[in-house]
Design an enzyme around this catalytic site. Structure first.
Site, PDB file in Angstrom:
ATOM      1  N   GLU A 146       9.670   9.876   9.352  1.00  0.00           N
ATOM      2  CA  GLU A 146       8.452  10.675   9.562  1.00  0.00           C
ATOM      3  C   GLU A 146       7.189   9.829   9.366  1.00  0.00           C
ATOM      4  OE1 GLU A 146       8.036  14.199  10.458  1.00  0.00           O
ATOM      5  OE2 GLU A 146       6.211  13.063  10.874  1.00  0.00           O
ATOM      6  N   THR A 148       0.828  -1.218   0.000  1.00  0.00           N
ATOM      7  CA  THR A 148       0.000   0.000   0.000  1.00  0.00           C
ATOM      8  C   THR A 148       0.859   1.263   0.000  1.00  0.00           C
ATOM      9  OG1 THR A 148      -1.641  -1.211   1.266  1.00  0.00           O
ATOM     10  CG2 THR A 148      -1.837   1.172   1.281  1.00  0.00           C
ATOM     11  N   VAL A 149       1.870   1.305   0.885  1.00  0.00           N
ATOM     12  CA  VAL A 149       2.652   2.545   1.010  1.00  0.00           C
ATOM     13  C   VAL A 149       3.624   2.680  -0.163  1.00  0.00           C
ATOM     14  CG1 VAL A 149       4.212   3.876   2.468  1.00  0.00           C
ATOM     15  CG2 VAL A 149       2.407   2.510   3.520  1.00  0.00           C
ATOM     16  N   LYS A 163       4.464   3.708  18.314  1.00  0.00           N
ATOM     17  CA  LYS A 163       4.494   5.109  17.873  1.00  0.00           C
ATOM     18  C   LYS A 163       4.716   6.048  19.057  1.00  0.00           C
ATOM     19  CE  LYS A 163       1.574   4.084  13.871  1.00  0.00           C
ATOM     20  NZ  LYS A 163       0.178   3.840  13.442  1.00  0.00           N
ATOM     21  N   LYS A 199       7.408   1.368  12.230  1.00  0.00           N
ATOM     22  CA  LYS A 199       7.445   1.752  13.655  1.00  0.00           C
ATOM     23  C   LYS A 199       7.826   0.606  14.557  1.00  0.00           C
ATOM     24  CE  LYS A 199       3.467   0.702  11.864  1.00  0.00           C
ATOM     25  NZ  LYS A 199       2.266   1.127  11.203  1.00  0.00           N
ATOM     26  N   GLY A 233      -6.969  -0.350   3.237  1.00  0.00           N
ATOM     27  CA  GLY A 233      -5.505  -0.237   3.254  1.00  0.00           C
ATOM     28  C   GLY A 233      -4.956   0.414   4.508  1.00  0.00           C
TER      29      GLY A 233
HETATM   30  N1  HSE Z   1      -1.808   0.163  10.508  1.00  0.00           N
HETATM   31  C1  HSE Z   1      -1.400   1.501  10.811  1.00  0.00           C
HETATM   32  C2  HSE Z   1      -2.588   2.252  11.334  1.00  0.00           C
HETATM   33  C3  HSE Z   1      -0.837   2.145   9.580  1.00  0.00           C
HETATM   34  O1  HSE Z   1      -3.710   1.772  11.166  1.00  0.00           O
HETATM   35  O2  HSE Z   1      -2.425   3.318  11.903  1.00  0.00           O
HETATM   36  C4  HSE Z   1      -0.176   3.473   9.843  1.00  0.00           C
HETATM   37  O3  HSE Z   1       0.903   3.347  10.734  1.00  0.00           O
END
Ligand code: HSE
Length: 343
Positions: A151, A33-34, A227, A127, A209
Protein backbone atom coordinates in the site's frame (compact mmCIF):
# COMPACT_ATOMS: atom_id res chain seq x y z
CA UNK A 1 -15.41 5.54 53.01
CA UNK A 2 -16.34 4.07 49.62
CA UNK A 3 -14.71 1.01 48.14
CA UNK A 4 -12.66 1.58 45.00
CA UNK A 5 -14.71 0.58 41.97
CA UNK A 6 -13.42 -2.73 40.63
CA UNK A 7 -12.46 -2.03 37.00
CA UNK A 8 -9.99 -4.81 36.35
CA UNK A 9 -11.07 -8.46 36.11
CA UNK A 10 -11.14 -10.42 39.39
CA UNK A 11 -8.22 -12.82 39.82
CA UNK A 12 -10.52 -15.79 39.08
CA UNK A 13 -11.76 -14.21 35.89
CA UNK A 14 -8.20 -13.38 34.87
CA UNK A 15 -7.18 -16.99 35.34
CA UNK A 16 -9.81 -18.01 32.76
CA UNK A 17 -9.25 -15.11 30.34
CA UNK A 18 -8.12 -16.25 26.90
CA UNK A 19 -4.36 -16.02 26.45
CA UNK A 20 -3.14 -12.95 24.55
CA UNK A 21 -2.48 -14.03 20.95
CA UNK A 22 1.20 -13.92 20.04
CA UNK A 23 2.58 -10.69 18.64
CA UNK A 24 3.21 -10.25 14.92
CA UNK A 25 7.00 -9.91 14.84
CA UNK A 26 8.35 -7.46 12.30
CA UNK A 27 11.88 -7.06 10.96
CA UNK A 28 12.65 -3.79 9.19
CA UNK A 29 15.22 -3.44 6.41
CA UNK A 30 16.14 0.26 6.15
CA UNK A 31 15.73 2.75 8.99
CA UNK A 32 15.55 6.00 7.01
CA UNK A 33 12.62 8.43 6.81
CA UNK A 34 9.92 5.77 6.42
CA UNK A 35 11.47 3.18 8.75
CA UNK A 36 11.78 5.69 11.56
CA UNK A 37 8.22 6.88 10.83
CA UNK A 38 6.95 3.32 11.26
CA UNK A 39 8.90 2.98 14.51
CA UNK A 40 7.45 6.22 15.93
CA UNK A 41 3.83 5.65 14.92
CA UNK A 42 3.86 2.04 16.06
CA UNK A 43 5.18 3.04 19.48
CA UNK A 44 2.79 5.97 19.79
CA UNK A 45 -0.32 4.00 18.77
CA UNK A 46 0.76 0.60 20.03
CA UNK A 47 -2.29 -0.19 22.18
CA UNK A 48 -4.77 1.12 19.63
CA UNK A 49 -3.15 -0.86 16.82
CA UNK A 50 -3.00 -4.04 18.93
CA UNK A 51 -6.70 -3.70 19.77
CA UNK A 52 -7.62 -3.25 16.13
CA UNK A 53 -5.30 -5.97 14.87
CA UNK A 54 -6.34 -8.46 17.56
CA UNK A 55 -2.74 -8.86 18.67
CA UNK A 56 0.32 -6.72 19.26
CA UNK A 57 2.64 -5.76 16.41
CA UNK A 58 6.26 -5.62 17.55
CA UNK A 59 9.46 -4.63 15.80
CA UNK A 60 11.96 -7.30 16.76
CA UNK A 61 14.86 -6.70 14.33
CA UNK A 62 16.32 -3.92 12.21
CA UNK A 63 18.86 -4.19 9.41
CA UNK A 64 20.46 -0.88 8.54
CA UNK A 65 23.50 0.71 6.93
CA UNK A 66 23.48 3.37 9.67
CA UNK A 67 23.59 1.35 12.91
CA UNK A 68 24.61 4.29 15.11
CA UNK A 69 21.55 6.29 14.05
CA UNK A 70 19.28 3.26 14.46
CA UNK A 71 20.78 2.44 17.87
CA UNK A 72 20.01 5.99 19.04
CA UNK A 73 16.42 5.57 17.93
CA UNK A 74 16.08 2.16 19.55
CA UNK A 75 17.24 3.31 23.00
CA UNK A 76 14.62 2.04 25.43
CA UNK A 77 13.87 -0.99 23.25
CA UNK A 78 16.66 -3.37 24.19
CA UNK A 79 14.90 -6.42 22.71
CA UNK A 80 15.32 -5.20 19.13
CA UNK A 81 18.14 -6.94 17.25
CA UNK A 82 20.34 -4.68 15.15
CA UNK A 83 21.74 -6.50 12.11
CA UNK A 84 24.14 -5.40 9.41
CA UNK A 85 23.02 -7.86 6.72
CA UNK A 86 19.41 -7.76 5.46
CA UNK A 87 19.75 -11.38 4.33
CA UNK A 88 20.27 -12.39 7.96
CA UNK A 89 17.09 -10.54 8.89
CA UNK A 90 15.24 -12.26 6.00
CA UNK A 91 16.26 -15.65 7.45
CA UNK A 92 15.79 -14.81 11.14
CA UNK A 93 13.35 -17.27 12.76
CA UNK A 94 12.06 -14.62 15.19
CA UNK A 95 10.72 -12.53 12.29
CA UNK A 96 7.20 -13.15 10.88
CA UNK A 97 7.08 -10.19 8.47
CA UNK A 98 9.91 -8.45 6.64
CA UNK A 99 9.35 -4.76 6.03
CA UNK A 100 11.51 -3.70 3.09
CA UNK A 101 12.04 0.07 3.26
CA UNK A 102 15.58 0.41 1.95
CA UNK A 103 14.81 1.13 -1.72
CA UNK A 104 16.82 0.11 -4.76
CA UNK A 105 15.99 -2.81 -7.00
CA UNK A 106 18.69 -5.46 -7.31
CA UNK A 107 19.67 -6.16 -3.70
CA UNK A 108 16.13 -5.44 -2.52
CA UNK A 109 14.91 -8.13 -4.94
CA UNK A 110 17.30 -10.63 -3.33
CA UNK A 111 16.14 -9.70 0.18
CA UNK A 112 12.45 -10.01 -0.68
CA UNK A 113 12.94 -13.35 -2.46
CA UNK A 114 14.95 -14.63 0.51
CA UNK A 115 12.31 -13.48 2.99
CA UNK A 116 9.52 -15.19 1.04
CA UNK A 117 11.59 -18.36 0.69
CA UNK A 118 12.04 -18.37 4.48
CA UNK A 119 8.26 -18.20 4.92
CA UNK A 120 7.97 -14.51 5.84
CA UNK A 121 5.27 -12.18 4.58
CA UNK A 122 6.73 -9.04 2.99
CA UNK A 123 5.53 -5.45 3.15
CA UNK A 124 7.33 -2.91 0.99
CA UNK A 125 7.10 0.74 -0.01
CA UNK A 126 9.48 0.13 -2.90
CA UNK A 127 7.68 1.09 -6.10
CA UNK A 128 10.79 0.80 -8.28
CA UNK A 129 11.32 -2.77 -7.08
CA UNK A 130 7.69 -3.72 -7.66
CA UNK A 131 7.40 -2.07 -11.05
CA UNK A 132 10.50 -3.84 -12.34
CA UNK A 133 10.40 -7.21 -10.51
CA UNK A 134 6.84 -7.28 -9.18
CA UNK A 135 5.65 -10.24 -11.23
CA UNK A 136 8.56 -12.41 -10.19
CA UNK A 137 8.06 -11.40 -6.55
CA UNK A 138 4.29 -11.98 -6.66
CA UNK A 139 4.89 -15.44 -8.16
CA UNK A 140 7.39 -16.23 -5.39
CA UNK A 141 4.91 -15.06 -2.75
CA UNK A 142 2.20 -17.29 -4.24
CA UNK A 143 4.60 -20.24 -4.45
CA UNK A 144 5.49 -19.91 -0.78
CA UNK A 145 1.92 -19.12 0.32
CA UNK A 146 2.96 -15.72 1.69
CA UNK A 147 1.64 -12.17 1.19
CA UNK A 148 3.47 -9.39 -0.64
CA UNK A 149 1.77 -6.11 0.38
CA UNK A 150 2.60 -2.63 -0.90
CA UNK A 151 0.00 0.00 0.00
CA UNK A 152 2.82 2.43 0.87
CA UNK A 153 4.39 2.15 -2.59
CA UNK A 154 1.78 4.38 -4.26
CA UNK A 155 0.62 7.82 -3.11
CA UNK A 156 2.23 7.64 0.35
CA UNK A 157 -0.49 7.65 3.00
CA UNK A 158 -3.43 7.72 0.58
CA UNK A 159 -4.87 4.18 0.49
CA UNK A 160 -5.31 3.96 -3.28
CA UNK A 161 -4.24 0.32 -3.64
CA UNK A 162 -6.90 -0.67 -1.11
CA UNK A 163 -9.38 1.58 -2.91
CA UNK A 164 -8.84 -0.34 -6.16
CA UNK A 165 -8.54 -3.81 -4.64
CA UNK A 166 -11.30 -3.49 -2.08
CA UNK A 167 -13.60 -0.47 -2.29
CA UNK A 168 -13.92 -0.41 -6.07
CA UNK A 169 -13.41 -4.13 -6.70
CA UNK A 170 -16.88 -4.55 -8.22
CA UNK A 171 -16.32 -1.82 -10.80
CA UNK A 172 -14.91 -1.78 -14.28
CA UNK A 173 -12.31 0.98 -14.16
CA UNK A 174 -12.45 3.38 -17.10
CA UNK A 175 -9.57 5.76 -16.36
CA UNK A 176 -7.10 6.97 -13.77
CA UNK A 177 -5.55 10.42 -13.49
CA UNK A 178 -3.34 11.45 -10.63
CA UNK A 179 -0.54 13.37 -9.03
CA UNK A 180 1.62 10.61 -7.58
CA UNK A 181 4.98 12.15 -6.74
CA UNK A 182 5.17 14.41 -3.69
CA UNK A 183 8.62 15.80 -4.48
CA UNK A 184 7.80 17.03 -7.97
CA UNK A 185 4.45 18.42 -6.82
CA UNK A 186 6.19 20.23 -3.98
CA UNK A 187 8.70 21.70 -6.45
CA UNK A 188 5.98 22.81 -8.87
CA UNK A 189 3.97 24.35 -6.04
CA UNK A 190 6.95 26.30 -4.72
CA UNK A 191 7.92 27.45 -8.21
CA UNK A 192 4.40 28.45 -9.23
CA UNK A 193 3.09 29.94 -6.00
CA UNK A 194 6.31 31.42 -4.62
CA UNK A 195 8.57 31.97 -7.64
CA UNK A 196 11.32 29.69 -6.28
CA UNK A 197 13.89 28.21 -8.66
CA UNK A 198 13.88 24.47 -9.39
CA UNK A 199 17.09 23.68 -7.48
CA UNK A 200 16.05 25.60 -4.36
CA UNK A 201 12.64 23.93 -4.33
CA UNK A 202 14.21 20.48 -4.72
CA UNK A 203 16.57 21.19 -1.81
CA UNK A 204 13.54 22.01 0.36
CA UNK A 205 11.76 18.81 -0.70
CA UNK A 206 14.84 16.82 0.23
CA UNK A 207 15.09 18.52 3.63
CA UNK A 208 11.44 17.67 4.31
CA UNK A 209 12.06 13.96 3.65
CA UNK A 210 9.94 13.75 0.48
CA UNK A 211 12.61 12.96 -2.09
CA UNK A 212 14.31 9.65 -2.82
CA UNK A 213 17.99 9.34 -1.78
CA UNK A 214 18.75 10.04 -5.45
CA UNK A 215 15.96 12.39 -6.56
CA UNK A 216 16.45 11.76 -10.29
CA UNK A 217 13.40 9.48 -10.53
CA UNK A 218 11.29 12.00 -8.62
CA UNK A 219 11.83 14.78 -11.14
CA UNK A 220 12.23 12.86 -14.41
CA UNK A 221 8.82 11.17 -14.05
CA UNK A 222 10.15 7.63 -13.51
CA UNK A 223 8.86 7.37 -9.92
CA UNK A 224 5.41 8.47 -11.10
CA UNK A 225 5.59 5.92 -13.93
CA UNK A 226 6.42 3.14 -11.47
CA UNK A 227 3.40 4.06 -9.36
CA UNK A 228 1.14 4.33 -12.41
CA UNK A 229 2.30 0.86 -13.48
CA UNK A 230 1.21 -0.55 -10.11
CA UNK A 231 -2.13 1.23 -10.21
CA UNK A 232 -2.79 0.07 -13.77
CA UNK A 233 -2.02 -3.53 -12.84
CA UNK A 234 -4.64 -3.34 -10.08
CA UNK A 235 -7.18 -1.34 -12.09
CA UNK A 236 -6.94 -3.09 -15.45
CA UNK A 237 -5.21 -6.41 -14.74
CA UNK A 238 -2.30 -5.31 -16.93
CA UNK A 239 1.17 -6.82 -16.71
CA UNK A 240 3.78 -4.64 -14.97
CA UNK A 241 5.53 -2.90 -17.86
CA UNK A 242 7.09 0.40 -16.73
CA UNK A 243 8.82 0.67 -20.12
CA UNK A 244 5.37 0.90 -21.75
CA UNK A 245 4.68 4.23 -20.02
CA UNK A 246 5.36 7.38 -22.05
CA UNK A 247 7.31 9.52 -19.57
CA UNK A 248 8.27 13.18 -19.44
CA UNK A 249 9.45 14.89 -16.25
CA UNK A 250 9.55 18.42 -14.86
CA UNK A 251 13.28 19.20 -14.94
CA UNK A 252 13.04 21.51 -17.96
CA UNK A 253 10.28 23.72 -16.58
CA UNK A 254 11.19 27.31 -15.75
CA UNK A 255 9.51 29.57 -13.17
CA UNK A 256 8.40 31.77 -16.11
CA UNK A 257 6.49 28.85 -17.69
CA UNK A 258 4.60 28.31 -14.47
CA UNK A 259 3.87 32.01 -13.98
CA UNK A 260 2.49 32.25 -17.54
CA UNK A 261 0.29 29.20 -16.94
CA UNK A 262 -1.04 30.74 -13.71
CA UNK A 263 -1.95 33.96 -15.52
CA UNK A 264 -4.01 31.91 -17.96
CA UNK A 265 -5.81 30.13 -15.10
CA UNK A 266 -3.88 26.86 -15.04
CA UNK A 267 -1.72 24.97 -12.58
CA UNK A 268 1.12 22.90 -13.97
CA UNK A 269 1.01 19.35 -12.58
CA UNK A 270 3.02 16.22 -13.28
CA UNK A 271 0.13 13.94 -14.20
CA UNK A 272 -0.08 10.17 -14.40
CA UNK A 273 -2.86 9.09 -16.75
CA UNK A 274 -4.21 5.67 -17.67
CA UNK A 275 -7.04 5.49 -20.16
CA UNK A 276 -8.72 2.69 -22.06
CA UNK A 277 -9.05 3.13 -25.81
CA UNK A 278 -9.66 0.82 -28.76
CA UNK A 279 -6.03 -0.37 -28.65
CA UNK A 280 -5.98 -1.20 -24.93
CA UNK A 281 -4.88 0.93 -21.97
CA UNK A 282 -2.50 3.83 -22.65
CA UNK A 283 -0.20 5.00 -19.84
CA UNK A 284 1.30 8.51 -19.81
CA UNK A 285 3.28 10.64 -17.36
CA UNK A 286 3.85 14.26 -18.33
CA UNK A 287 3.54 17.85 -17.07
CA UNK A 288 0.08 19.17 -17.91
CA UNK A 289 -1.91 22.38 -17.69
CA UNK A 290 -4.79 21.72 -15.29
CA UNK A 291 -7.59 24.30 -14.91
CA UNK A 292 -7.21 25.87 -11.49
CA UNK A 293 -10.69 24.79 -10.32
CA UNK A 294 -10.00 21.11 -11.03
CA UNK A 295 -9.35 19.07 -7.85
CA UNK A 296 -5.97 17.90 -9.23
CA UNK A 297 -4.86 21.54 -9.63
CA UNK A 298 -5.55 22.16 -5.97
CA UNK A 299 -3.10 19.56 -4.67
CA UNK A 300 -0.33 21.61 -3.09
CA UNK A 301 3.07 20.65 -1.76
CA UNK A 302 3.65 16.93 -1.27
CA UNK A 303 -0.07 16.15 -1.49
CA UNK A 304 -0.97 13.37 -3.93
CA UNK A 305 -4.34 12.75 -5.52
CA UNK A 306 -6.01 10.20 -7.76
CA UNK A 307 -9.18 10.52 -9.79
CA UNK A 308 -10.76 7.20 -10.70
CA UNK A 309 -13.59 6.86 -13.20
CA UNK A 310 -15.44 3.61 -12.67
CA UNK A 311 -18.57 2.21 -14.30
CA UNK A 312 -20.73 1.62 -11.22
CA UNK A 313 -19.69 4.28 -8.73
CA UNK A 314 -18.80 7.01 -11.23
CA UNK A 315 -16.08 9.53 -10.35
CA UNK A 316 -14.02 9.09 -7.21
CA UNK A 317 -11.25 11.33 -5.92
CA UNK A 318 -8.70 10.37 -3.29
CA UNK A 319 -6.12 12.77 -1.89
CA UNK A 320 -3.75 13.29 1.01
CA UNK A 321 -0.11 13.24 2.07
CA UNK A 322 1.85 11.52 -0.68
CA UNK A 323 5.33 11.38 0.87
CA UNK A 324 7.14 11.72 4.17
CA UNK A 325 7.82 9.44 7.13
CA UNK A 326 4.61 9.24 9.10
CA UNK A 327 2.14 9.43 6.17
CA UNK A 328 3.97 6.56 4.47
CA UNK A 329 4.15 4.72 7.80
CA UNK A 330 0.36 5.01 7.98
CA UNK A 331 0.07 2.92 4.79
CA UNK A 332 2.70 0.43 5.99
CA UNK A 333 0.76 -0.07 9.23
CA UNK A 334 -2.44 -0.74 7.29
CA UNK A 335 -0.67 -3.65 5.59
CA UNK A 336 0.79 -4.89 8.87
CA UNK A 337 -2.62 -4.89 10.54
CA UNK A 338 -4.04 -6.87 7.60
CA UNK A 339 -1.29 -9.45 8.14
CA UNK A 340 -1.86 -9.54 11.91
CA UNK A 341 -5.53 -10.32 11.27
CA UNK A 342 -4.79 -13.31 9.04
CA UNK A 343 -5.99 -16.56 10.59
N1 HSE B 1 9.94 10.33 -3.33
C1 HSE B 1 8.57 9.92 -3.31
C2 HSE B 1 7.72 11.10 -3.62
C3 HSE B 1 8.25 9.34 -1.97
O1 HSE B 1 8.22 12.23 -3.57
O2 HSE B 1 6.55 10.94 -3.92
C4 HSE B 1 6.90 8.67 -1.91
O3 HSE B 1 6.81 7.60 -2.82
Amino acid sequence: MFAEPQLSPLPEARAHAPAQPPALRVGIIGMGTVGSGVWRVLRRNQALIAARAGRPIEIVAVATRTPARAAAMLVGAPGVRLLADPLHLAADPVVDVVLELAGGTSTARDWVLAALAHGKHVVTANKALLATHGEELAAAAARHGRVLAYEAAVAGGVPVIKALREGLVGNRILSLAGVLNGTSNYILTRMQAHGLGFAAALTEAQALGYAEADPTFDVDGTDTAHKLTLLAANAFGMPLRPDAVHVEGISDLQPGDLAAAAQLGYAVKLLAVARRDADGVQLHVHPALVPQRHPLAQLDGATNGLRVQADAVGDMFYSGAGAGGEPTASAVLADLVDLARLP
